[in-house]
Design a protein around this motif. Structure first.
Motif, PDB file in Angstrom:
ATOM      1  N   GLU A   1      26.293  34.927  31.907  1.00 62.85           N
ATOM      2  CA  GLU A   1      26.552  35.266  32.862  1.00 62.85           C
ATOM      3  C   GLU A   1      27.791  35.000  34.453  1.00 62.85           C
ATOM      4  OE1 GLU A   1      22.558  36.858  34.875  1.00 62.85           O
ATOM      5  OE2 GLU A   1      22.650  34.651  36.158  1.00 62.85           O
ATOM      6  N   ARG A   2      27.842  35.701  34.752  1.00 59.47           N
ATOM      7  CA  ARG A   2      28.506  35.505  36.030  1.00 59.47           C
ATOM      8  C   ARG A   2      27.562  36.282  37.148  1.00 59.47           C
ATOM      9  NH1 ARG A   2      34.713  36.875  34.540  1.00 59.47           N
ATOM     10  NH2 ARG A   2      35.135  35.962  36.158  1.00 59.47           N
ATOM     11  N   ARG A   3      28.646  35.941  38.264  1.00 63.00           N
ATOM     12  CA  ARG A   3      28.062  35.981  39.147  1.00 63.00           C
ATOM     13  C   ARG A   3      29.070  36.053  40.818  1.00 63.00           C
ATOM     14  NH1 ARG A   3      22.720  33.338  41.139  1.00 63.00           N
ATOM     15  NH2 ARG A   3      22.098  34.983  41.770  1.00 63.00           N
ATOM     16  N   PHE A   4      28.573  36.796  41.231  1.00 60.75           N
ATOM     17  CA  PHE A   4      29.741  37.779  42.499  1.00 60.75           C
ATOM     18  C   PHE A   4      28.943  37.867  44.144  1.00 60.75           C
ATOM     19  CE2 PHE A   4      31.259  38.349  38.943  1.00 60.75           C
ATOM     20  CZ  PHE A   4      32.418  38.004  38.628  1.00 60.75           C
TER      21      PHE A   4
ATOM     22  N   LEU B   1      28.146  28.934  33.563  1.00 57.17           N
ATOM     23  CA  LEU B   1      27.973  30.730  32.701  1.00 57.17           C
ATOM     24  C   LEU B   1      27.041  31.050  31.286  1.00 57.17           C
ATOM     25  CD1 LEU B   1      29.620  33.126  32.615  1.00 57.17           C
ATOM     26  CD2 LEU B   1      31.156  31.147  30.489  1.00 57.17           C
TER      27      LEU B   1
ATOM     28  N   GLU C   1      25.095  40.496  39.702  1.00 53.62           N
ATOM     29  CA  GLU C   1      25.802  39.739  38.456  1.00 53.62           C
ATOM     30  C   GLU C   1      25.972  40.475  36.936  1.00 53.62           C
ATOM     31  OE1 GLU C   1      21.907  38.441  37.864  1.00 53.62           O
ATOM     32  OE2 GLU C   1      21.200  36.940  39.384  1.00 53.62           O
TER      33      GLU C   1
ATOM     34  N   GLU D   1      26.244  40.246  32.798  1.00 48.62           N
ATOM     35  CA  GLU D   1      25.577  39.663  31.342  1.00 48.62           C
ATOM     36  C   GLU D   1      25.973  39.886  30.614  1.00 48.62           C
ATOM     37  OE1 GLU D   1      21.823  38.824  29.602  1.00 48.62           O
ATOM     38  OE2 GLU D   1      21.000  38.896  31.866  1.00 48.62           O
TER      39      GLU D   1
ATOM     40  N   ALA E   1      30.863  33.854  26.443  1.00 45.32           N
ATOM     41  CA  ALA E   1      31.943  33.915  27.536  1.00 45.32           C
ATOM     42  C   ALA E   1      32.546  33.646  27.499  1.00 45.32           C
ATOM     43  CB  ALA E   1      31.506  31.758  27.794  1.00 45.32           C
TER      44      ALA E   1
ATOM     45  N   ILE F   1      36.702  43.429  36.814  1.00 47.31           N
ATOM     46  CA  ILE F   1      36.073  42.686  38.295  1.00 47.31           C
ATOM     47  C   ILE F   1      35.617  43.681  38.904  1.00 47.31           C
ATOM     48  CG2 ILE F   1      34.925  41.295  40.029  1.00 47.31           C
ATOM     49  CD1 ILE F   1      36.246  39.369  38.180  1.00 47.31           C
TER      50      ILE F   1
ATOM     51  N   CYS G   1      33.080  44.098  44.503  1.00 46.59           N
ATOM     52  CA  CYS G   1      32.358  42.613  44.085  1.00 46.59           C
ATOM     53  C   CYS G   1      33.591  41.135  44.919  1.00 46.59           C
ATOM     54  CB  CYS G   1      32.765  41.415  42.310  1.00 46.59           C
ATOM     55  SG  CYS G   1      31.538  42.290  41.611  1.00 46.59           S
TER      56      CYS G   1
ATOM     57  N   GLU H   1      33.672  35.203  43.529  1.00 42.96           N
ATOM     58  CA  GLU H   1      32.828  34.152  41.949  1.00 42.96           C
ATOM     59  C   GLU H   1      31.665  33.109  42.425  1.00 42.96           C
ATOM     60  OE1 GLU H   1      32.581  33.923  37.359  1.00 42.96           O
ATOM     61  OE2 GLU H   1      34.819  34.176  37.943  1.00 42.96           O
TER      62      GLU H   1
ATOM     63  N   THR I   1      29.782  31.952  40.029  1.00 39.36           N
ATOM     64  CA  THR I   1      29.189  31.359  38.335  1.00 39.36           C
ATOM     65  C   THR I   1      29.037  29.824  38.952  1.00 39.36           C
ATOM     66  OG1 THR I   1      30.199  33.802  37.889  1.00 39.36           O
ATOM     67  CG2 THR I   1      29.581  31.190  36.899  1.00 39.36           C
TER      68      THR I   1
END
Length: 168
Positions: A6-9, A63, A118, A120, A124, A130, A134, A137, A139
């Motif tokens: 998962e990456r988060r922004f 990540l 987020e 998923e 990786a 993106i 957003c 980041e 993450t």
């Protein structure tokens, strides 16, 4: 073994709303959280679904995480909510966006007005487009994890930190 990639922004505009599905009210109670990122939480979605989840880091950058999630009776989740020392409320929106399973979380209560996105991913190494709504980041930055936000809500952050993000 189940893995979550998962990456988060941080979210910087409301442009995501044009891709959003229906709102889902979520309550999350953190029963245990360690300094190295192991968490045990219960989650209630609305009044009819609940899960118990254990998460633990699976890489050094945040990540990839181990994730074990099990449905539980709503009555059990309500009892665990009452026992949880740290809690948060948010409204989640699933998005119709390319490149992964995107959601936007609009935090409520002591974590308002925080909005996080987020995504998923299948791996990786997956390429990711993106969306322009957003922002930064976050993450792997622990202060943005739900478990840490439940313990240290943004409304109690120092004023200069809140102002950096445009919050009162």
């Amino acid at each position: 073994m189940a893995l979550e990639i998962e990456r988060r922004f941080l979210v910087r505009s409301d442009a995501w709303r044009s891709s959003a599905g229906p709102a889902q009210q979520l309550r999350q109670g953190y029963l245990a959280a360690s300094a190295d990122g192991v968490t045990v939480r219960m989650r209630l979605r609305g009044s009819d679904q609940a899960w118990l989840t254990l998460k633990a880091a699976a890489d050094a950058v945040g990540l990839v995480r181990h994730e074990f999630e099990y449905p539980i009776p709503v009555a059990d989740a309500e009892a665990l909510w009452d026992l949880a020392p740290h809690r948060l409320d948010k409204v989640r929106y699933a998005l119709d966006c390319p490149g992964g399973d995107w959601v936007v979380d609009c935090f409520q209560g002591e974590n308002a007005p925080l909005v996080l996105a987020e995504v998923e991913l299948a791996s990786a190494q997956a390429d990711l487009l993106i969306p322009p709504w957003c922002g930064e980041e976050v993450t792997g930055e622990s202060r943005w994890s739900n478990a840490v936000l439940a313990q240290h809500p943004v409304q109690f952050w120092p004023e200069e930190q809140r102002r950096r993000f445009g919050w009162p």
